[in-house]
Write a protein that holds these residues in place. Structure first.
Motif, PDB file in Angstrom:
ATOM      1  N   TYR A   7       0.778  -1.163   0.012  1.00  0.00           N
ATOM      2  CA  TYR A   7      -0.051   0.022  -0.073  1.00  0.00           C
ATOM      3  C   TYR A   7       0.694   1.153   0.246  1.00  0.00           C
ATOM      4  O   TYR A   7       0.303   1.775  -0.559  1.00  0.00           O
ATOM      5  N   ALA A   8       1.807   0.926   0.440  1.00  0.00           N
ATOM      6  CA  ALA A   8       2.953   2.251   0.559  1.00  0.00           C
ATOM      7  C   ALA A   8       3.447   2.543  -0.871  1.00  0.00           C
ATOM      8  O   ALA A   8       3.300   3.480  -1.304  1.00  0.00           O
ATOM      9  N   GLU A   9       3.340   1.461  -1.931  1.00  0.00           N
ATOM     10  CA  GLU A   9       4.325   1.789  -2.444  1.00  0.00           C
ATOM     11  C   GLU A   9       3.309   1.446  -3.989  1.00  0.00           C
ATOM     12  O   GLU A   9       3.858   2.548  -4.834  1.00  0.00           O
ATOM     13  N   TRP A  10       2.372   1.325  -3.849  1.00  0.00           N
ATOM     14  CA  TRP A  10       1.006   2.254  -4.516  1.00  0.00           C
ATOM     15  C   TRP A  10       0.913   3.374  -4.809  1.00  0.00           C
ATOM     16  O   TRP A  10       0.657   4.017  -5.370  1.00  0.00           O
ATOM     17  N   MET A  11       1.232   3.985  -3.395  1.00  0.00           N
ATOM     18  CA  MET A  11       0.355   5.485  -2.850  1.00  0.00           C
ATOM     19  C   MET A  11       2.663   6.144  -3.921  1.00  0.00           C
ATOM     20  O   MET A  11       2.488   7.520  -3.979  1.00  0.00           O
ATOM     21  N   HIS A  12       3.527   5.700  -3.369  1.00  0.00           N
ATOM     22  CA  HIS A  12       4.883   6.507  -3.954  1.00  0.00           C
ATOM     23  C   HIS A  12       4.606   6.417  -5.007  1.00  0.00           C
ATOM     24  O   HIS A  12       5.069   7.177  -6.078  1.00  0.00           O
ATOM     25  N   GLU A  13       4.009   5.548  -5.460  1.00  0.00           N
ATOM     26  CA  GLU A  13       3.923   5.505  -7.143  1.00  0.00           C
ATOM     27  C   GLU A  13       2.356   6.545  -7.698  1.00  0.00           C
ATOM     28  O   GLU A  13       3.085   7.170  -8.843  1.00  0.00           O
ATOM     29  N   LYS A  14       2.018   6.582  -7.499  1.00  0.00           N
ATOM     30  CA  LYS A  14       0.726   7.547  -7.482  1.00  0.00           C
ATOM     31  C   LYS A  14       0.929   9.303  -7.330  1.00  0.00           C
ATOM     32  O   LYS A  14       1.040  10.014  -8.424  1.00  0.00           O
TER      33      LYS A  14
END
Length: 274
Positions: free
Chosen positions: A231-238
């Motif tokens: 979930y952290a990685e998802w936000m970092h991509e956004k």
């Protein structure tokens, strides 16, 4: 410790209780579920040594009003947060948000027109597919959960709280988190708020995440079992310019598992300019 919220703010659905401490550049701390501002009992006084710190309990949580008929959706929490910011009047505060507090902060920024100085999200709901685990079961079977005997309800909530920490709670802390959810009124309030928190309220702003220009910091416990590292990685991509920091050996509740390391990040300068 004696955690007090002596101030009151009237919303359309009841009173939100809040407190402020310290002086200096303003910072607002936003809790998630099923917690309350008590989660900030160590962090807030530490930050208040050189900053003005605001804490509050979301409507339906902690010491704020709990009653039938309240709108406790993420959209409603964001509207209330925007009202609180207007009431307090700080200029471009820093915002630090955890769990669903992340979604509340993002809606307030992106859809309610609030102006933050910077944003720190840790182990936070931000978007994507996050209706999972116990939360998903409650959404699907809220009526069944509301009928649990009191001992079964308390065991469920206690187990969920313990699942969020990788090191365990200090004496008395679990009881403090359980207190608002005990008894017939507390049990009703617990499932009332969970049954209204939905992905639809984060989907509404996801297309705006890439347009965030203010400094953003993501901090995540490597052992988070509620919102795992993806979930952290998802936000970092956004939000590619966001800083991303991992805290090893810590779970979902960094305030409990690694308060000193969390404080080190919260007091550090942002590496990325806004």
């Amino acid at each position: 410790m004696d955690w007090r919220l002596d101030e009151e703010f009237q919303t359309p659905d009841g009173v939100v209780r809040w407190a402020a401490m310290g002086s200096g550049d303003p910072v607002v701390l936003v809790h998630g579920t099923p917690y309350s501002s008590y989660l900030w009992r160590d962090i807030a006084p530490a930050l208040a040594t050189n900053r003005e710190v605001y804490v509050f309990d979301h409507l339906g949580f902690g010491r704020s009003d709990q009653r039938e008929g309240q709108d406790l959706s993420l959209a409603a929490h964001a509207r209330n947060f925007a009202r609180l910011l207007d009431h307090w009047g700080p200029s471009r505060p820093s915002v630090v948000a955890h769990d669903i507090g992340g979604a509340v902060a993002l809606r307030t920024l992106l859809l309610e027109g609030a102006d933050f100085g910077d944003l720190t999200l840790f182990d936070a709901v931000t978007g994507g597919q996050w209706e999972r685990g116990l939360f998903q079961l409650i959404l699907r079977h809220a009526d069944v959960f509301r009928q649990l005997p009191d001992y079964a309800h308390e065991a469920l909530v206690a187990g969920h709280l313990r699942h969020a920490t990788s090191v365990g709670f200090r004496p008395g802390v679990l009881d403090a988190f359980l207190a608002p959810w005990r008894g017939a009124e507390g049990q009703a309030a617990f499932y009332r708020q969970y049954s209204q928190i939905r992905e639809v309220d984060t989907a509404e702003y996801e297309h705006l995440l890439g347009g965030i220009t203010l400094p953003v910091r993501l901090i995540w416990g490597r052992e988070d079992r509620i919102l795992p590292p993806q979930y952290a990685e998802w936000m970092h991509e956004k939000v590619p310019h966001a800083e991303l920091h991992w805290i090893e050996g810590a779970g979902h509740l960094l305030q409990e598992d690694a308060p000193a390391r969390l404080m080190a990040h919260l007091t550090a300068r942002f590496a990325t300019p806004g």
